[in-house]
Design a protein around this motif. Sequence first.
Motif, PDB file in Angstrom:
ATOM      1  N   GLU A 342       0.825  -1.209   0.000  1.00  0.00           N
ATOM      2  CA  GLU A 342       0.000   0.000   0.000  1.00  0.00           C
ATOM      3  C   GLU A 342       0.862   1.264   0.000  1.00  0.00           C
ATOM      4  OE1 GLU A 342      -2.691   0.052   3.285  1.00  0.00           O
ATOM      5  OE2 GLU A 342      -3.704  -1.809   2.686  1.00  0.00           O
ATOM      6  N   LYS A 343       1.974   1.213   0.750  1.00  0.00           N
ATOM      7  CA  LYS A 343       2.861   2.375   0.859  1.00  0.00           C
ATOM      8  C   LYS A 343       3.787   2.509  -0.349  1.00  0.00           C
ATOM      9  CE  LYS A 343       3.102   2.297   5.939  1.00  0.00           C
ATOM     10  NZ  LYS A 343       2.777   3.713   6.235  1.00  0.00           N
ATOM     11  N   GLY A 344       3.772   1.509  -1.232  1.00  0.00           N
ATOM     12  CA  GLY A 344       4.639   1.543  -2.406  1.00  0.00           C
ATOM     13  C   GLY A 344       6.098   1.246  -2.092  1.00  0.00           C
ATOM     14  N   TRP A 345       6.321   0.512  -0.980  1.00  0.00           N
ATOM     15  CA  TRP A 345       7.690   0.230  -0.552  1.00  0.00           C
ATOM     16  C   TRP A 345       8.264  -1.034  -1.187  1.00  0.00           C
ATOM     17  CZ3 TRP A 345       7.439   1.331   5.460  1.00  0.00           C
ATOM     18  CH2 TRP A 345       7.257   2.703   5.649  1.00  0.00           C
ATOM     19  N   LEU A 346       7.406  -1.867  -1.780  1.00  0.00           N
ATOM     20  CA  LEU A 346       7.905  -3.069  -2.467  1.00  0.00           C
ATOM     21  C   LEU A 346       8.447  -2.669  -3.830  1.00  0.00           C
ATOM     22  CD1 LEU A 346       5.189  -5.780  -1.716  1.00  0.00           C
ATOM     23  CD2 LEU A 346       7.539  -5.758  -0.892  1.00  0.00           C
ATOM     24  N   ARG A 347       9.651  -3.131  -4.149  1.00  0.00           N
ATOM     25  CA  ARG A 347      10.267  -2.831  -5.442  1.00  0.00           C
ATOM     26  C   ARG A 347      10.205  -4.064  -6.333  1.00  0.00           C
ATOM     27  NH1 ARG A 347      14.477  -2.359  -2.086  1.00  0.00           N
ATOM     28  NH2 ARG A 347      15.798  -3.602  -3.483  1.00  0.00           N
ATOM     29  N   SER A 348      10.038  -3.842  -7.620  1.00  0.00           N
ATOM     30  CA  SER A 348      10.086  -4.926  -8.594  1.00  0.00           C
ATOM     31  C   SER A 348      11.465  -4.915  -9.240  1.00  0.00           C
ATOM     32  CB  SER A 348       8.997  -4.731  -9.653  1.00  0.00           C
ATOM     33  OG  SER A 348       9.007  -5.809 -10.566  1.00  0.00           O
ATOM     34  N   GLU A 349      12.211  -6.009  -9.078  1.00  0.00           N
ATOM     35  CA  GLU A 349      13.583  -6.090  -9.583  1.00  0.00           C
ATOM     36  C   GLU A 349      13.701  -7.186 -10.625  1.00  0.00           C
ATOM     37  OE1 GLU A 349      15.697  -3.900  -8.922  1.00  0.00           O
ATOM     38  OE2 GLU A 349      15.260  -3.057  -6.953  1.00  0.00           O
ATOM     39  N   GLY A 350      14.553  -6.951 -11.616  1.00  0.00           N
ATOM     40  CA  GLY A 350      14.743  -7.898 -12.704  1.00  0.00           C
ATOM     41  C   GLY A 350      15.973  -8.774 -12.552  1.00  0.00           C
ATOM     42  N   ARG A 351      16.359  -9.380 -13.681  1.00  0.00           N
ATOM     43  CA  ARG A 351      17.435 -10.373 -13.687  1.00  0.00           C
ATOM     44  C   ARG A 351      18.781  -9.823 -13.229  1.00  0.00           C
ATOM     45  NH1 ARG A 351      17.093 -15.146 -15.865  1.00  0.00           N
ATOM     46  NH2 ARG A 351      15.132 -15.810 -16.825  1.00  0.00           N
ATOM     47  N   GLU A 352      19.039  -8.548 -13.482  1.00  0.00           N
ATOM     48  CA  GLU A 352      20.362  -7.993 -13.191  1.00  0.00           C
ATOM     49  C   GLU A 352      20.513  -7.518 -11.751  1.00  0.00           C
ATOM     50  OE1 GLU A 352      22.642  -8.290 -15.574  1.00  0.00           O
ATOM     51  OE2 GLU A 352      20.991  -9.232 -16.694  1.00  0.00           O
ATOM     52  N   TYR A 353      19.440  -7.569 -10.997  1.00  0.00           N
ATOM     53  CA  TYR A 353      19.494  -7.043  -9.629  1.00  0.00           C
ATOM     54  C   TYR A 353      20.466  -7.846  -8.767  1.00  0.00           C
ATOM     55  CZ  TYR A 353      18.156  -5.765  -4.883  1.00  0.00           C
ATOM     56  OH  TYR A 353      18.185  -5.359  -3.576  1.00  0.00           O
ATOM     57  N   ILE A 354      21.343  -7.150  -8.048  1.00  0.00           N
ATOM     58  CA  ILE A 354      22.271  -7.782  -7.115  1.00  0.00           C
ATOM     59  C   ILE A 354      21.638  -7.772  -5.728  1.00  0.00           C
ATOM     60  CG2 ILE A 354      24.571  -7.706  -6.073  1.00  0.00           C
ATOM     61  CD1 ILE A 354      24.571  -8.338  -9.070  1.00  0.00           C
ATOM     62  N   VAL A 355      21.404  -8.953  -5.210  1.00  0.00           N
ATOM     63  CA  VAL A 355      20.716  -9.092  -3.930  1.00  0.00           C
ATOM     64  C   VAL A 355      21.576  -8.532  -2.798  1.00  0.00           C
ATOM     65  CG1 VAL A 355      19.705 -10.750  -2.303  1.00  0.00           C
ATOM     66  CG2 VAL A 355      19.499 -11.126  -4.771  1.00  0.00           C
ATOM     67  N   GLN A 356      20.935  -7.805  -1.892  1.00  0.00           N
ATOM     68  CA  GLN A 356      21.624  -7.190  -0.756  1.00  0.00           C
ATOM     69  C   GLN A 356      21.358  -7.979   0.524  1.00  0.00           C
ATOM     70  OE1 GLN A 356      23.670  -4.359  -1.367  1.00  0.00           O
ATOM     71  NE2 GLN A 356      23.155  -5.141  -3.400  1.00  0.00           N
ATOM     72  N   ASP A 357      22.331  -7.967   1.412  1.00  0.00           N
ATOM     73  CA  ASP A 357      22.159  -8.627   2.698  1.00  0.00           C
ATOM     74  C   ASP A 357      20.983  -7.994   3.443  1.00  0.00           C
ATOM     75  OD1 ASP A 357      22.900 -10.394   4.796  1.00  0.00           O
ATOM     76  OD2 ASP A 357      23.847  -8.721   5.857  1.00  0.00           O
ATOM     77  N   GLY A 358      19.997  -8.820   3.826  1.00  0.00           N
ATOM     78  CA  GLY A 358      18.828  -8.304   4.530  1.00  0.00           C
ATOM     79  C   GLY A 358      17.612  -8.098   3.658  1.00  0.00           C
ATOM     80  N   ASP A 359      17.728  -8.331   2.345  1.00  0.00           N
ATOM     81  CA  ASP A 359      16.549  -8.251   1.472  1.00  0.00           C
ATOM     82  C   ASP A 359      15.530  -9.317   1.856  1.00  0.00           C
ATOM     83  OD1 ASP A 359      17.306  -6.142  -0.134  1.00  0.00           O
ATOM     84  OD2 ASP A 359      18.093  -7.374  -1.766  1.00  0.00           O
ATOM     85  N   VAL A 360      14.253  -8.928   1.828  1.00  0.00           N
ATOM     86  CA  VAL A 360      13.167  -9.894   1.934  1.00  0.00           C
ATOM     87  C   VAL A 360      12.584  -9.997   0.527  1.00  0.00           C
ATOM     88  CG1 VAL A 360      11.002 -10.532   3.072  1.00  0.00           C
ATOM     89  CG2 VAL A 360      12.695  -9.143   4.288  1.00  0.00           C
ATOM     90  N   MET A 361      12.427 -11.240   0.023  1.00  0.00           N
ATOM     91  CA  MET A 361      12.120 -11.406  -1.394  1.00  0.00           C
ATOM     92  C   MET A 361      10.964 -12.368  -1.645  1.00  0.00           C
ATOM     93  SD  MET A 361      16.062 -11.586  -2.866  1.00  0.00           S
ATOM     94  CE  MET A 361      15.596 -11.124  -4.535  1.00  0.00           C
ATOM     95  N   GLU A 362      10.220 -12.073  -2.696  1.00  0.00           N
ATOM     96  CA  GLU A 362       9.233 -13.007  -3.250  1.00  0.00           C
ATOM     97  C   GLU A 362       9.520 -13.109  -4.741  1.00  0.00           C
ATOM     98  OE1 GLU A 362       5.234 -11.836  -2.405  1.00  0.00           O
ATOM     99  OE2 GLU A 362       5.249 -12.828  -0.450  1.00  0.00           O
TER     100      GLU A 362
END
Length: 366
Positions: A342-362
């Motif tokens: 609702e707050k627009g805090w979820l980001r949509s990331e593609g194939r090139e995204y480098i995962v960061q320590d502490g990311d929560v992902m679906e």
Amino acid sequence: MSLSIGIVGLPNVGKSTLFNALTRKGVLIANYPFATIDPSVGVVAVPDFRLDKLAAMSNSQKKVPAAVEFVDIAGLVKGASEGEGLGNQFLQHIREVDAIAEVVRVFDDEDIHHVAGGVDPRYDIEVIDLELVQADLQSAEKRLDRVERDSKNGEKELVAERDVLRKIMPALKAGRPARSIKLDVKEMEYAKKLQLLTMKPVLYVLNRKSGAINVDAEGAERWRELQSFFEGSGAQHVVVDAGVENDLSDVHADEKADFRRELGVADDGLDDLIKAGYKLLDLISFFTTGEKESRAWTIPRGSTAPGAGAVIHTDFRDKFIRAEVIMWNKLLEAGSYAKAREKGWLRSEGREYIVQDGDVMEFLHS
């Protein structure tokens, strides 16, 4: 992904006591995604308050931490590289682990014999490190002889391996570890194939003893020499009281702080060791969280989103579409996925995204 750290050390430095303490702090087998565990392997949870908070937020039925394997390796004696003691077994087991935790005794105790006749941490480090260098020198010399001969036909792979060996050999001959040589990414690939012992990262575990004369507290020449070594080499180290940690294994968590105060041991040395080992392997954690389960997943630093997804299921890599990502603290601030969306805090990331320590992902896949 299963990654392991070999515990090595001279006799009577507290190696087995440390391993026993770690093993008793291990992960419940029901929550561990790998197969049967050998008696000489302890599967240890990586302490992570972020996972605890996410599990509480989601009211998760199950919580699965990241884990590291610690392997109890046969004790080393001087001359191991020449087959002394259990030298061959010792060296082979080190080849099979990803990193080394080198236990160094830093306490005096007349009741516990030291193989050198006296406690000198810097000397102990030299003994072990030199044995590993000597073992590498022997295998590297043999390999270079073969590669020098076989690379005369100009085959690229062999020429590249030969060049890496030529870079490493002078360091080994000078008594320095292979990891002290700066190699580019491609050279590092060839170096790893050589399975050199001294290419593995090392964490020095300084084992002190409550109630004894400890080198660090004494602050005399032995400690200054040790500190000089760490500063000059950039080597990582942690301080642990293996005996206390082993004794506290059966103490309820609520009472441990009181016991630590009584014994003069401020921090949980095992937690420091586990976290330092995880960092040594250059690993990070990302999280998945929900009502059924909250889990910390282990990946190498620098992994892309599809690569991270693959540790959950290969479809998340092979059929990857995108990943929804939010940092753990932002998700906690929102209070739920729904509110974060609702707050627009979820980001949509593609194939090139480098995962960061502490990311929560679906992950979304086709």
